[in-house]
Write an enzyme that holds these catalytic residues in place. Structure first.
Site, mmCIF file in Angstrom:
data_model
loop_
_atom_site.group_PDB
_atom_site.id
_atom_site.type_symbol
_atom_site.label_atom_id
_atom_site.label_comp_id
_atom_site.label_asym_id
_atom_site.label_seq_id
_atom_site.Cartn_x
_atom_site.Cartn_y
_atom_site.Cartn_z
ATOM 1 N N PHE A 13 -0.742 -0.377 2.530
ATOM 2 C CA PHE A 13 -1.499 -0.138 1.303
ATOM 3 C C PHE A 13 -2.878 0.454 1.593
ATOM 4 O O PHE A 13 -3.363 1.315 0.864
ATOM 5 C CB PHE A 13 -1.645 -1.442 0.523
ATOM 6 C CG PHE A 13 -0.357 -1.887 -0.106
ATOM 7 C CD1 PHE A 13 0.325 -2.992 0.365
ATOM 8 C CD2 PHE A 13 0.176 -1.188 -1.184
ATOM 9 C CE1 PHE A 13 1.525 -3.395 -0.221
ATOM 10 C CE2 PHE A 13 1.369 -1.579 -1.768
ATOM 11 C CZ PHE A 13 2.043 -2.686 -1.279
ATOM 12 N N VAL A 78 0.490 2.905 18.349
ATOM 13 C CA VAL A 78 -0.879 2.835 18.888
ATOM 14 C C VAL A 78 -0.962 1.647 19.832
ATOM 15 O O VAL A 78 -0.601 0.522 19.478
ATOM 16 C CB VAL A 78 -1.892 2.691 17.744
ATOM 17 C CG1 VAL A 78 -3.291 2.467 18.307
ATOM 18 C CG2 VAL A 78 -1.864 3.914 16.849
ATOM 19 N N GLU A 169 8.390 -16.911 -4.434
ATOM 20 C CA GLU A 169 9.237 -15.842 -4.972
ATOM 21 C C GLU A 169 10.598 -15.821 -4.304
ATOM 22 O O GLU A 169 11.632 -15.646 -4.965
ATOM 23 C CB GLU A 169 8.534 -14.489 -4.825
ATOM 24 C CG GLU A 169 7.286 -14.388 -5.709
ATOM 25 C CD GLU A 169 6.666 -13.001 -5.735
ATOM 26 O OE1 GLU A 169 6.176 -12.610 -6.805
ATOM 27 O OE2 GLU A 169 6.668 -12.328 -4.687
#
Lengths: 418, 418
Positions: A13, A78, A169
Site C-alpha cells: 500500500f 533487496v 474476520e
C-alpha cells in the site's frame, strides 16, 4: 545536471501510493518488489476461506506502471541498502538512488515460538492463502475416510490465534464456510462436530477498536458457534495438537497464526536504529535522522503521533506513501514539506456474510450498515476494474446463494499424514 | 439383495458423464479422483497464457455431487484394481464394487526422451498451467536485467513441440500475449526479438483435421510471427537450449511439450491386455473381455470404429462415459445395451483472439465464424454458471481491450538461473 532517481522498495500500500505521487514527474522512478503484483492483503482471508480466487486480490505492477512513463519496475529481491554509497543491493546487482522510499512491509511475528512457527499457517502472502485453503479442504476430505472418531474431529478442528481484525474476520468466514457450504458438500460427515476456535491473549477482541464493538463481535462470533477463548495463549504445537499456556491441549490439525506482525526482515539489515518489532524510527517527515534522502513508510516505520505509535495498518501505509512521494517532489521544487500527519478515518472488521463493526469519526457502527460500508470501501480500494467486477461477482454469489465457489484443492499433497 | 455399487475412477470428461447418468438411480455410486475438482483441460492453455484464472476451469466435484443423493466422493489415489476380488486399491484402503467405470485419462508422452522430460513444461494438470505462466513471465522479468543480448533473446524464446490443437492454440495465445500485452508491459525490452517457435514432426499442422484447414492455420500462425518448423523433431534439451534431430540448436529457456499423450499410469498396473500408448482394448460395449462388469472410457480406452481407432479427445470421453453409465442402468433393468457408437460432431482449434478452424458434418469453417462457434461451445461445456460468467468476462476484457488480466507470477522462484 542529471535526472534525479527515486527508488521505491516494496509495492504494498505504501509503495503504490508513492509511485502514483511520483508518476508523471520529471524524475526517474524505479520500483522494486520480489513479486510482480501488488497484493490486497486485507482480503487474503477470503482466498483462504474459498471465497475468492487469488488473482482477484493481486494486480500486476507493470499493468499499473503502463500509464507512468517515467516509472520502471524490476522484479528482484533487496538484500540490503548502503546508505553512504546511496545504493540498494539486490539479487540482480546494485541500484543507485538519489531518493529512496522503503516500504517493504511486515512479516508474521511468532514471538520466538519455534514449534508454532514450524506448524502454523499464516496469512501474509498470496501463496499462504492458497496453501491454507488447500489444507482446510484436505482436512475435510481426509475426515471422510478416517475411521477413528477422535482423529476425525481433530481433522475438523481449526485453531486461530489472534483476536484482532485478521483473526476475527477469518474465524467468521471459516465458520460460515463450514456451516453453510461444507455441510452440504459433506453430507456423510457430522459437520456439527467441526470446531473453529479463536484464541486471544487479552480479555477482549478487536483491542484497537472501542470496547462496545469488541463485545458485539464476541457475542456475534459465539452465536455463530465460534469458540472464543480469552486470556489464553498458545505456547506449543505440532501437526495434531495445540497447547495453551495453562496446559490445556486442543487436538487440532490446523493452527492459523494471526497474532502479531513485525517489520520485514529487510529492516534488520539496515544500519539504523530499531524500535519495537524491529521497526525503524523516522523523523516527523518520515526520513531517517542521518539520511534525509531516505524515507521509510508503512509497517516498517515507527512514528509517534499524539502520544501513540502509529499502527501497522493499510491506511497508515497509504497516507505515508502518498506523503513520501509528494515530499520528494516538493523538495525537488525547492520547497520544505510539512511534517507528516496521519488522519485516522476509522477502522472496520467483518464478522461473516452480512455483519461487521466499524468505527469512524467517533461513530460506532455495527451490523448490516457497517458491513455495507466495509464492502463498498474494499471494492473501492481494490486495484483494477476487472478485479472489482470479479470480486463483486463472487460476493453476490456468496450473499445470495450462500455459495463459496472456489472450493478447490489446487495442489495435491503427498499421501502422508496431514 | 444388496444395493449394487458402482465405482467411477476419474472425474474427467468420461467420469463426469458417467456420474450424471447414474445419478438418481437406485445404485450406490462412489466417485474417486486424486483431485477434488473436474478440470476443463481444453482451456489449460489459456491459464498458461495469462488469460484465465485457474479456478475458472475447475469445478468442485462435491458441488456437482450435491444434487446426486446416491453419489459419494472420495479424494484418494487409485494404485491398482483386483479384478477377481472386485476391489479398487487406493491409498485410503480397498473399495469393493459391483460395476467399475475406469476413466483415469492420459498423461504426457515424452517418447522416452528423458532430458526433454526433465526440462520441458507440459499442460495436463491445473498446476502445470500456473507453473508455465509463472515461467513465461519470469523469463521476461529476468530479461529486463540481463546484460548479455544473446542470453536475453534466449530468455524470450519459447519452443512448443506438437502441431496438434494444443500446440497450435498455445502458440497463437502466446504470440498474442507477447505482441499485444507484454509489449506494453515491457517498454524497455525489444519485444520484437522474442520468438515463439512451433515444432511439428510431420509435414502439416492439425493432422487430424482436413488439409485445407491445416494450411490455413499454418499461414495464419506465420502471419502472426510464429516460426513454424515442419518435418522437425526435438531430440534433446536442457534449461537453455533445444536440439532438433538434424542437429539444429535453438537457444531457448522454455520448452513446452504437447506432442503426444499416452494412457494414465494406472493402465499399466491393470491385469489386462494393452495396445498403443498403453491404452486398454475394450469390447464394443466398452467392457473388458474377461471382466464384463468393468468399463474403460475416455483416453484409456482402445476401440476401433470403421477401421480407425477412436482418438484421445474430450468428445469421445464424454460419449463413452455417458454410454457406460446408461449401460449399467440398462443391465440392472435386465436389458442388454446396444454396442457403443461414437458420433463425430467435428473438431475445432483457435488461432489467437478471433480466428479458428472447425470441421463438422463435412463442413470446413475458418476465421471468425469458426471462432464464434468455438467460443459458444466451450462456454456451454464449461461446468458451473459462475465459471461461465467469469470466463466470458475475461474473454470480453481480452477481446475488447486486448488485455490479459492474469499476468501474475504466483510463486516466487529461488534466485537460481531460469
Amino acid at each position: 545536471m542529471h535526472t534525479k532517481r527515486v527508488v521505491v522498495i516494496g509495492m504494498g500500500f505504501g509503495g503504490v501510493r508513492a509511485a502514483r505521487a511520483l508518476a508523471g514527474s520529471g524524475l526517474d522512478v524505479l520500483l522494486i518488489d520480489r513479486n510482480n503484483y501488488h497484493l490486497f492483503q486485507p482480503l487474503l482471508y477470503q482466498v483462504a476461506s474459498a471465497g475468492l480466487e487469488q488473482e482477484s486480490i493481486a494486480y500486476s505492477i507493470r499493468a499499473m506502471a503502463r500509464q507512468w512513463p517515467n516509472v520502471r519496475f524490476h522484479l528482484t529481491e533487496v538484500t540490503g541498502v548502503d546508505f553512504d554509497a546511496r545504493e540498494v543491493q539486490t539479487t540482480s546487482g546494485p541500484v543507485g538512488y538519489d531518493y529512496l522510499i522503503i516500504g517493504a512491509g511486515s512479516a508474521t511475528n511468532f514471538f520466538g515460538l519455534t514449534t508454532v512457527q514450524q506448524y502454523a499457517y499464516d496469512l501474509k502472502e498470496l501463496e499462504d492463502a492458497e496453501v491454507l485453503r488447500n489444507q482446510i479442504l484436505n482436512c475435510f476430505e481426509q475426515a471422510v475416510t478416517e475411521p477413528d472418531p477422535a482423529r476425525k474431529r481433530a481433522l475438523m478442528t481449526f485453531v486461530i490465534v489472534g483476536g484482532g481484525p485478521t483473526g476475527v474476520e477469518f474465524a467468521g468466514a471459516l465458520i460460515e464456510l463450514v456451516t453453510y457450504v461444507l455441510a452440504k458438500d459433506y453430507p456423510e460427515l457430522g459437520i456439527h462436530t467441526a470446531r473453529v476456535v479463536l484464541v486471544e491473549a487479552t480479555d477482549r477482541l478487536l483491542a484497537a477498536m472501542p470496547q462496545e464493538l469488541g463485545m458485539y463481535t464476541l457475542q456475534k462470533l459465539r452465536s455463530m458457534c465460534v469458540e472464543v477463548l480469552l486470556n489464553a495463549q498458545v505456547v506449543d504445537a505440532d501437526n495434531t495438537r495445540v497447547v495453551l499456556h495453562d496446559g490445556a491441549v486442543i487436538p487440532a490439525h490446523t493452527l492459523i497464526w494471526s497474532a502479531g506482525v513485525k517489520a520485514a526482515p529487510l529492516a534488520a539489515t539496515l544500519q539504523t536504529a530499531h524500535a519495537g518489532g524491529g521497526r525503524i524510527p523516522v523523523q516527523p517527515d518520515l526520513t531517517l535522522a542521518d539520511h534525509p534522502e531516505v524515507y521509510v513508510v508503512g509497517d516498517m516505520a515507527w512514528l509517534e503521533q499524539e502520544g501513540k505509535i502509529l499502527p501497522m495498518v493499510a491506511p497508515v501505509a497509504m497516507q505515508m506513501g502518498a506523503y513520501a512521494g509528494a515530499a520528494v517532489l516538493a523538495r525537488e521544487q525547492g520547497e520544505t514539506p510539512e511534517p507528516f500527519c496521519y488522519h485516522d478515518k476509522g477502522s472496520m472488521a467483518t464478522i461473516g456474510r452480512n455483519t461487521a463493526v466499524a468505527t469512524a469519526f467517533g461513530l460506532n457502527l455495527k451490523g448490516y450498515p457497517a458491513w455495507l460500508a466495509w464492502l463498498l470501501l474494499h471494492v473501492y480500494y481494490l486495484i483494477g476494474f476487472r478485479n472489482r467486477i470479479v470480486v463483486l461477482l463472487n460476493w453476490v454469489w456468496y450473499y445470495w446463494f450462500h455459495e463459496r465457489q472456489v472450493r478447490l484443492i489446487t495442489r495435491r499433497k503427498a499421501s502422508d499424514s496431514l
